[in-house]
Each structure stands twice: as C-alpha cells, then as structure tokens.
Design a protein around this motif. Structure first.
Motif, PDB file in Angstrom:
ATOM      1  N   ASP A 194      66.073  77.167  39.031  1.00 24.67           N
ATOM      2  CA  ASP A 194      66.539  76.625  37.927  1.00 24.67           C
ATOM      3  C   ASP A 194      65.336  77.023  36.387  1.00 24.67           C
ATOM      4  OD1 ASP A 194      68.697  76.132  39.027  1.00 24.67           O
ATOM      5  OD2 ASP A 194      68.966  74.661  38.383  1.00 24.67           O
ATOM      6  N   ARG A 195      64.409  76.540  35.973  1.00 18.19           N
ATOM      7  CA  ARG A 195      63.513  75.971  35.635  1.00 18.19           C
ATOM      8  C   ARG A 195      62.478  77.531  35.547  1.00 18.19           C
ATOM      9  NH1 ARG A 195      59.668  77.256  33.436  1.00 18.19           N
ATOM     10  NH2 ARG A 195      58.561  76.199  31.914  1.00 18.19           N
ATOM     11  N   ALA A 196      62.237  77.533  36.702  1.00 20.13           N
ATOM     12  CA  ALA A 196      60.857  78.712  36.241  1.00 20.13           C
ATOM     13  C   ALA A 196      60.910  80.155  37.727  1.00 20.13           C
ATOM     14  CB  ALA A 196      59.394  78.089  36.818  1.00 20.13           C
ATOM     15  N   LYS A 197      62.446  80.147  38.301  1.00 23.78           N
ATOM     16  CA  LYS A 197      62.597  81.128  38.832  1.00 23.78           C
ATOM     17  C   LYS A 197      61.495  81.835  40.190  1.00 23.78           C
ATOM     18  CE  LYS A 197      65.092  85.492  39.947  1.00 23.78           C
ATOM     19  NZ  LYS A 197      65.997  86.833  39.081  1.00 23.78           N
ATOM     20  N   ILE A 198      62.107  80.889  41.349  1.00 24.95           N
ATOM     21  CA  ILE A 198      61.537  81.149  42.771  1.00 24.95           C
ATOM     22  C   ILE A 198      61.780  82.908  43.329  1.00 24.95           C
ATOM     23  CG2 ILE A 198      60.936  80.179  44.970  1.00 24.95           C
ATOM     24  CD1 ILE A 198      62.165  78.092  44.370  1.00 24.95           C
ATOM     25  N   LYS A 199      60.510  82.740  43.470  1.00 30.88           N
ATOM     26  CA  LYS A 199      59.856  84.812  43.898  1.00 30.88           C
ATOM     27  C   LYS A 199      60.424  84.238  45.398  1.00 30.88           C
ATOM     28  CE  LYS A 199      56.581  87.102  42.815  1.00 30.88           C
ATOM     29  NZ  LYS A 199      55.855  87.878  41.690  1.00 30.88           N
ATOM     30  N   ARG A 200      59.165  83.635  46.246  1.00 29.24           N
ATOM     31  CA  ARG A 200      58.968  83.947  47.676  1.00 29.24           C
ATOM     32  C   ARG A 200      58.882  82.322  48.292  1.00 29.24           C
ATOM     33  NH1 ARG A 200      53.874  84.249  50.830  1.00 29.24           N
ATOM     34  NH2 ARG A 200      54.677  85.594  52.758  1.00 29.24           N
ATOM     35  N   VAL A 201      59.280  81.966  49.095  1.00 25.02           N
ATOM     36  CA  VAL A 201      59.083  80.089  49.519  1.00 25.02           C
ATOM     37  C   VAL A 201      58.072  80.389  51.059  1.00 25.02           C
ATOM     38  CG1 VAL A 201      60.251  78.296  50.267  1.00 25.02           C
ATOM     39  CG2 VAL A 201      60.598  79.161  48.814  1.00 25.02           C
ATOM     40  N   VAL A 202      57.131  80.080  51.898  1.00 27.51           N
ATOM     41  CA  VAL A 202      56.771  79.903  53.280  1.00 27.51           C
ATOM     42  C   VAL A 202      56.458  78.664  53.320  1.00 27.51           C
ATOM     43  CG1 VAL A 202      54.727  79.925  53.808  1.00 27.51           C
ATOM     44  CG2 VAL A 202      54.977  81.364  52.177  1.00 27.51           C
ATOM     45  N   VAL A 203      57.158  78.339  54.334  1.00 30.23           N
ATOM     46  CA  VAL A 203      57.767  76.748  54.516  1.00 30.23           C
ATOM     47  C   VAL A 203      57.582  76.759  56.279  1.00 30.23           C
ATOM     48  CG1 VAL A 203      59.759  77.492  55.095  1.00 30.23           C
ATOM     49  CG2 VAL A 203      59.498  74.646  54.754  1.00 30.23           C
ATOM     50  N   SER A 204      56.188  75.343  56.499  1.00 31.51           N
ATOM     51  CA  SER A 204      56.274  75.044  58.237  1.00 31.51           C
ATOM     52  C   SER A 204      56.853  73.581  58.125  1.00 31.51           C
ATOM     53  CB  SER A 204      55.036  75.354  57.992  1.00 31.51           C
ATOM     54  OG  SER A 204      54.233  75.940  58.018  1.00 31.51           O
ATOM     55  N   THR A 205      57.824  73.855  59.011  1.00 25.00           N
ATOM     56  CA  THR A 205      59.171  72.420  59.604  1.00 25.00           C
ATOM     57  C   THR A 205      57.744  71.121  60.975  1.00 25.00           C
ATOM     58  OG1 THR A 205      60.306  72.969  60.880  1.00 25.00           O
ATOM     59  CG2 THR A 205      60.570  73.628  58.560  1.00 25.00           C
ATOM     60  N   TYR A 206      58.494  70.526  60.786  1.00 26.59           N
ATOM     61  CA  TYR A 206      57.799  68.996  61.467  1.00 26.59           C
ATOM     62  C   TYR A 206      58.825  68.520  61.655  1.00 26.59           C
ATOM     63  CZ  TYR A 206      53.611  70.765  60.001  1.00 26.59           C
ATOM     64  OH  TYR A 206      52.038  71.102  58.206  1.00 26.59           O
ATOM     65  N   GLN A 207      59.622  69.098  63.300  1.00 24.16           N
ATOM     66  CA  GLN A 207      61.189  68.754  63.084  1.00 24.16           C
ATOM     67  C   GLN A 207      61.381  67.732  64.484  1.00 24.16           C
ATOM     68  OE1 GLN A 207      62.640  72.910  61.770  1.00 24.16           O
ATOM     69  NE2 GLN A 207      63.995  71.740  63.014  1.00 24.16           N
ATOM     70  N   SER A 208      62.008  66.706  63.922  1.00 20.73           N
ATOM     71  CA  SER A 208      62.301  65.576  64.847  1.00 20.73           C
ATOM     72  C   SER A 208      63.471  65.549  66.041  1.00 20.73           C
ATOM     73  CB  SER A 208      62.903  63.797  64.034  1.00 20.73           C
ATOM     74  OG  SER A 208      64.019  64.469  63.415  1.00 20.73           O
ATOM     75  N   VAL A 209      62.827  64.660  67.298  1.00 21.83           N
ATOM     76  CA  VAL A 209      64.206  65.128  68.256  1.00 21.83           C
ATOM     77  C   VAL A 209      65.400  65.317  68.443  1.00 21.83           C
ATOM     78  CG1 VAL A 209      61.644  65.111  69.907  1.00 21.83           C
ATOM     79  CG2 VAL A 209      63.378  63.007  69.518  1.00 21.83           C
ATOM     80  N   SER A 210      65.125  64.092  67.652  1.00 21.51           N
ATOM     81  CA  SER A 210      67.234  64.498  67.045  1.00 21.51           C
ATOM     82  C   SER A 210      67.923  65.576  66.630  1.00 21.51           C
ATOM     83  CB  SER A 210      67.271  62.814  66.181  1.00 21.51           C
ATOM     84  OG  SER A 210      66.474  63.444  64.756  1.00 21.51           O
ATOM     85  N   GLY A 211      67.510  66.054  66.717  1.00 18.34           N
ATOM     86  CA  GLY A 211      68.050  67.551  66.060  1.00 18.34           C
ATOM     87  C   GLY A 211      68.638  68.504  67.109  1.00 18.34           C
ATOM     88  N   SER A 212      67.933  67.789  68.470  1.00 15.48           N
ATOM     89  CA  SER A 212      67.997  68.846  69.602  1.00 15.48           C
ATOM     90  C   SER A 212      69.267  67.691  70.612  1.00 15.48           C
ATOM     91  CB  SER A 212      67.524  69.073  70.259  1.00 15.48           C
ATOM     92  OG  SER A 212      66.721  69.699  70.232  1.00 15.48           O
ATOM     93  N   GLY A 213      69.604  65.982  69.782  1.00 15.74           N
ATOM     94  CA  GLY A 213      70.691  65.767  70.701  1.00 15.74           C
ATOM     95  C   GLY A 213      70.151  64.935  71.302  1.00 15.74           C
ATOM     96  N   LYS A 214      70.392  63.671  71.634  1.00 15.08           N
ATOM     97  CA  LYS A 214      70.530  62.751  72.453  1.00 15.08           C
ATOM     98  C   LYS A 214      69.564  62.507  73.541  1.00 15.08           C
ATOM     99  CE  LYS A 214      72.886  58.028  75.083  1.00 15.08           C
ATOM    100  NZ  LYS A 214      71.305  58.321  75.912  1.00 15.08           N
TER     101      LYS A 214
END
Length: 340
Positions: free
Chosen positions: A144-164
């Motif tokens: 909203d302040r400076a308009k984003i052109k591009r995002v580069v993201v690396s995630t570090y995702q926990s195992v709970s995202g895959s279930g019990k």
C-alpha cells in the motif's frame, strides 16, 4: 443473538484448533456442532469448558445452520461443501479446492476483507494456503505504501502442515536416532525429516516448481495484487509447529527500513520483534499458540535500488489455517450475516 456453527473435521489438528480459537475469541455461538467422518463418530473434542461428541457428516442436517468451518481436505470437501452450501449454510473451506475458483473469494481478513461479498456466488469462502496467509499479512501494508514489484521467498515449514502422521514421523525418527534398532524409515516424507531439511512440499509440476510453490504465487496474486511477481522455494524442516519465511521484496519506489518497520508495527495482525542483537528476533518455538504474525530482521537489500529483506514467523495451525478461518467467520458475522 448468536450463530449456529459447525466445525467439519473436528477431530483433526486444524479442526481442534478451530474449536479452540472460536472459544478463545468468544465468537458469538448459540449452538455448535463437531462434525466428523463415520470412523470418528462418537469421539470427544473440547470447546472451551464444554466437551462435544462428534456426529456423522453423512447424517447431519445443515439446514438452519449459519456457518460451517471445513477442515477435511479437498476430496471430501468436493463431495460435501456444495451440499452444505445449498442448504444456506456458508462454507469456509480450509482445503485448496476452491482457492483458485474466480467465483469464490480467497480471504485473509487483514488484507482483503472487502472481497468477502463474493461469497454469494456459491455460498463458499476459501481459506488460503498456510505459507501464503502469513506472508500476505506482511506484504499488504508495505504494498500500500510503495507498491511491490517482485517477491522472492524461501519457506521453512513445520511438519504439522502435513498432519498428525508427519508429526509422529518426526518424533519417532528423532527418538530412533538415539535407540539402536528403533530407526524409523521415511513414510510420510520421501526422505528422513529428523535432523534434515527437504526442499519438496506437495507434488512436482512440469516446470520444476512444486505445487506448494505454485500456490504461493497464485494466491498472492489473487489476494494482494495480480501484478506482483512471486517466486518461491518451499522447504520442510524438522519443526513441529510454526512456519518461517525469509522474504526478499523489490518495490517500485524506495522504502526505508525504518519506515517499513513503523508501517508493520501499525499493521493489523502483525507483531514486530526486531532488535539487532543476539535473540532479538522470533523463532517458530516462540510463536506457537499465538494469534500474531511475527516480523523480524527488517533490513535494506543493498543489491537492489528498492529492496527489503525480512523474516516472517507464524503458527501455521493458527494463522495458517484455523485462526484465519475463524477471522473470516468474524468478518462474515460482522458485515454480512449481522445477527443480534
């Protein structure tokens, strides 16, 4: 006057969190139902101080109910969501099934609450992917302040995202490292997750990215701005709960790191913890059970004219799933259904 709310998939990790958060946030519930598949029939789950007994989704009558929070995966959602929506009960779905349907709003309340009016098309609202939800909360006030052109993201995702089963696999593999003869081979994941990282979440697509990475691209465009370019690398790490993201942002105009820090401090749903000292940042362990998306390590990117880096952490079972669904229900109740 309150609402009649059904939690569908109430015995799973996300369903249980939905019940917890509805109680914690004192959502105006007149009546609540815990719905599950036949194999979980009769199981007990908690709702505040109450104990609820699950009932069978195949025999439950949704007529007269206001909101159904779905946490049952895409296949089951495909079967049941249209039937429930046809009764007049609004479905808030946590699966990926409807996220990319142009007639179904994909909502993160801090970002695009106004889009909720689109629920009338199918009586269904989609909840975004866990990794997308926390990222767009951070991106929107900066965009909203400076308009984003591009995002580069690396995630570090926990195992709970895959279930019990994934949580159990990490736990059992970790124990097996210290007990000879009790080693646990990978089952949920293609490689060992204990003391390891796996650069692979969901299925591979023809262009080499994974479905999880594609989701972050498509959902960010739908929720924030279709003009933003996004590239992602999604990685599973040996953490039980809490997703982390290293986000690099390129803007159309210069945004100073101090101004960005002030903007994020004032933004809804965000807590900034950013001290340039040992421990002056948030890690996944510290975010568990919290409603906030935490932002740390805000700094200029010296390789770009208009770039920033930041670190983003959130409880994926909450903001990435159950909390966001309940927040959608709150927007629906306050803006659309308006009982009492």
């Amino acid at each position: 006057m309150g609402y009649r709310v059904a939690v569908v998939g109430a015995t799973g990790n996300v369903g249980r969190e939905m019940l917890n958060i509805l109680a914690e946030r004192q959502f105006p519930v007149d009546e609540i139902a815990a719905i599950a598949s036949r194999r979980s029939l009769g199981s007990e789950v908690s709702f505040g101080d109450e104990t609820l007994t699950t009932v069978d989704i195949d025999t439950f009558n949704f007529e007269g109910w206001d909101i159904a929070l779905f946490a049952i995966g895409s296949e089951a959602t495909k079967k049941y969501a249209p039937k429930v929506a046809a009764t007049g009960c609004v479905v808030i779905d946590n699966s990926s099934l409807y996220r990319y349907d142009p007639l179904v709003p994909l909502i993160v309340p801090e970002v695009n609450a106004d889009a909720i009016e689109g629920y009338k098309n199918k009586n269904i609202i989609a909840n975004p992917n866990c990794s997308t939800a926390q990222m767009v909360v951070a991106l929107k006030p900066l965009h909203d302040r400076a308009k984003i052109k591009r995002v580069v993201v690396s995630t570090y995702q926990s195992v709970s995202g895959s279930g019990k089963d994934a949580i159990d696999e990490l736990w059992n593999q970790t124990k097996g490292m210290y007990v000879p003869g009790q080693e646990v081979e990978p089952d949920v994941y293609p490689k060992q997750i204990a003391f390891n990282v796996i650069p692979h979440i969901d299925t591979f697509l023809e262009d080499g990215q994974t479905k999880e990475e594609w989701k972050m691209v498509a959902e960010t465009k739908k929720i924030v701005d279709k003009s933003i370019k996004v590239t992602a690398t999604c990685v599973r790490v040996p953490v039980f709960v809490g997703h982390s993201e290293a986000i690099n942002i390129e803007f159309e105009e210069f945004l100073d790191e101090d101004e960005a820090r002030d903007i994020l401090r004032e933004a809804p749903g965000i807590m900034v913890v950013d001290k340039r000292e040992d421990g002056g940042y948030v890690t996944p362990v510290e975010c568990v059970g919290d409603f906030a998306t935490f932002i740390s390590r805000i700094r200029q990117d010296s390789t770009l004219d208009n770039g920033l880096n930041l670190w983003c952490v959130s409880d994926n079972l909450r903001k990435g799933a159950a909390l966001n669904a309940v927040q959608i229900a709150e927007v629906l109740a306050n803006r659309v259904l308006k009982k009492g």
